[in-house]
Motif scaffolding. Sequence first.
Motif, PDB file in Angstrom:
ATOM      1  N   PHE A   1       2.809   6.030   0.593  1.00 35.45           N
ATOM      2  CA  PHE A   1       3.853   5.375   1.373  1.00 35.45           C
ATOM      3  C   PHE A   1       4.939   6.393   1.706  1.00 35.45           C
ATOM      4  O   PHE A   1       5.242   7.274   0.904  1.00 35.45           O
ATOM      5  CB  PHE A   1       4.460   4.206   0.600  1.00 35.45           C
TER       6      PHE A   1
ATOM      7  N   VAL B   1       3.261   2.564   5.368  1.00 39.36           N
ATOM      8  CA  VAL B   1       1.988   3.049   4.835  1.00 39.36           C
ATOM      9  C   VAL B   1       1.669   4.410   5.448  1.00 39.36           C
ATOM     10  O   VAL B   1       1.724   4.586   6.667  1.00 39.36           O
ATOM     11  CB  VAL B   1       0.857   2.045   5.127  1.00 39.36           C
TER      12      VAL B   1
ATOM     13  N   LEU C   1      -4.395   0.055  -1.341  1.00 34.23           N
ATOM     14  CA  LEU C   1      -3.074  -0.533  -1.556  1.00 34.23           C
ATOM     15  C   LEU C   1      -2.905  -1.107  -2.955  1.00 34.23           C
ATOM     16  O   LEU C   1      -1.862  -0.939  -3.592  1.00 34.23           O
ATOM     17  CB  LEU C   1      -2.812  -1.619  -0.514  1.00 34.23           C
TER      18      LEU C   1
ATOM     19  N   ASP D   1      -0.499  -7.907   2.469  1.00 36.98           N
ATOM     20  CA  ASP D   1       0.069  -7.640   3.775  1.00 36.98           C
ATOM     21  C   ASP D   1       0.818  -6.312   3.689  1.00 36.98           C
ATOM     22  O   ASP D   1       1.682  -6.130   2.826  1.00 36.98           O
ATOM     23  CB  ASP D   1       1.024  -8.760   4.174  1.00 36.98           C
ATOM     24  N   LYS D   2       0.500  -5.380   4.592  1.00 37.85           N
ATOM     25  CA  LYS D   2       1.047  -4.025   4.493  1.00 37.85           C
ATOM     26  C   LYS D   2       2.564  -3.989   4.629  1.00 37.85           C
ATOM     27  O   LYS D   2       3.203  -3.048   4.148  1.00 37.85           O
ATOM     28  CB  LYS D   2       0.401  -3.121   5.544  1.00 37.85           C
ATOM     29  N   GLN D   3       3.136  -4.970   5.294  1.00 34.68           N
ATOM     30  CA  GLN D   3       4.592  -5.002   5.423  1.00 34.68           C
ATOM     31  C   GLN D   3       5.229  -5.821   4.313  1.00 34.68           C
ATOM     32  O   GLN D   3       6.096  -5.348   3.585  1.00 34.68           O
ATOM     33  CB  GLN D   3       4.984  -5.575   6.791  1.00 34.68           C
TER      34      GLN D   3
ATOM     35  N   THR E   1       4.252  -4.760   0.132  1.00 36.70           N
ATOM     36  CA  THR E   1       4.236  -3.389  -0.386  1.00 36.70           C
ATOM     37  C   THR E   1       5.617  -2.765  -0.540  1.00 36.70           C
ATOM     38  O   THR E   1       5.716  -1.570  -0.850  1.00 36.70           O
ATOM     39  CB  THR E   1       3.398  -2.475   0.537  1.00 36.70           C
TER      40      THR E   1
END
Length: 431
Positions: A90, A110, A116, A167-169, A172
């Motif tokens: 990240f 990311v 992840l 969910d990447k947003q 994380t």
Amino acid sequence: MASGYIDDFAAFISASPSSYHAAAEVARQLVAAGFAAVDETEPWPVPEPGVPQRGVIVRDGAVVAWAAPADVEPGTPFRIVGAHTDSPGFKLKPRPTTGAAGWLQAGVEVYGGPLLNSWLDRELELAGRVVTSDGTEHLVRSGPLLRIPQLAVHLDRGVNNEGLVLDKQRNTQPVWGVGEAQVEDLLAEVVAVGGVLASEIAGFDLVTADTQPPRVFGLDGSLLAAGRLDNLSSVYAGLLALLETAGNDGGPAPGHISVLVAFDHEELGSESRSGASGPILDDVLSRIAGATGADGDALRRAYAASWCVSADAGHAVHPNYQEKHDAVNRPIAGGGPLLKINANQRYATDAHGAALWARLCGAAGVPYQEFVSNNSVPCGTTIGPLTATRLGIRTVDVGVPLLSMHSARELCHVDDPRWLSAALGQFFAGA
């Protein structure tokens, strides 16, 4: 077992939480061994007749080093080991101090293709460079500061049966304390130990790194777990090979110029001024050749006679997912470094490259094993095809077999990195 090598390699990993730190550490060790730090903005040093030349440059998160023998002349070919310094994870966003529900959080983006879930519930640091308003660059690292907390199983009863989807947003963004984002300043915490004032920072490139140190474990201490084995395993193997063949205790092998290049941004596709798709390697090679008096024709002749060994981590067969691998070519941990082959040129290896690698490993007295992908599981690529395409230099792809590639913490056998370095040493020695 390779305890001495692994101890030194572990120290290198610990000193290299970001690509910028890795490049600086490579340069530091080479300068200590007699390599001259060269400034790209200055005229290139002209070789003295009969005197070996050794130099190193750092460009952002990339580093290039070379050792030219006393018999260097226009058209002398290159032997290049290529690797990369960056790893998935990240990267800190602008205006990074955020928060919700009383927690202080860090806004991160990311970087590359990390696993992840492997970054959850780990004590992370931020590391990289900050640039002050006067243009001065500082390397910084925060030490343990961040954690991406997983949702408790009591609040996600189906997670073990249905799988974890992140969910990447939303899922994380790490926490780093409690309080109000309007009051606290994450950058101030990062740079506090480096003597830089947050108010002076005009730009930054900061990434996450797991703070758990490398660890040897398993039966007879045969396994190594660490962050960033992809691809610091290759960077360090190439560094040690260059030090042992061209450092203070020895001179460069005659007949070729030994080059180590560790690019940045491979995990993003290599398209940057310090990446393998950029000009950095051609810049350095052409300036080395130009300092010998080589014209364009001599440089092209040198390229035609040159070799590049592209060293990047590969996959060992995973015992719990054996169907993901080729049914016949089944590399194992502790079986030696990989010769990476792909019919679609995702790796640059051809028959001549395979013959070279067999010769190098034979000269080093180390085993090696072939890697090809399962046809149903397309493989990634490396800096190898990019280097071959940009420069026309014949290239072979190799690397250390890993489990858990792109995890925050990867796994290899302790012998494989040492064997890779031994084979690269034979390459620089002229085998």
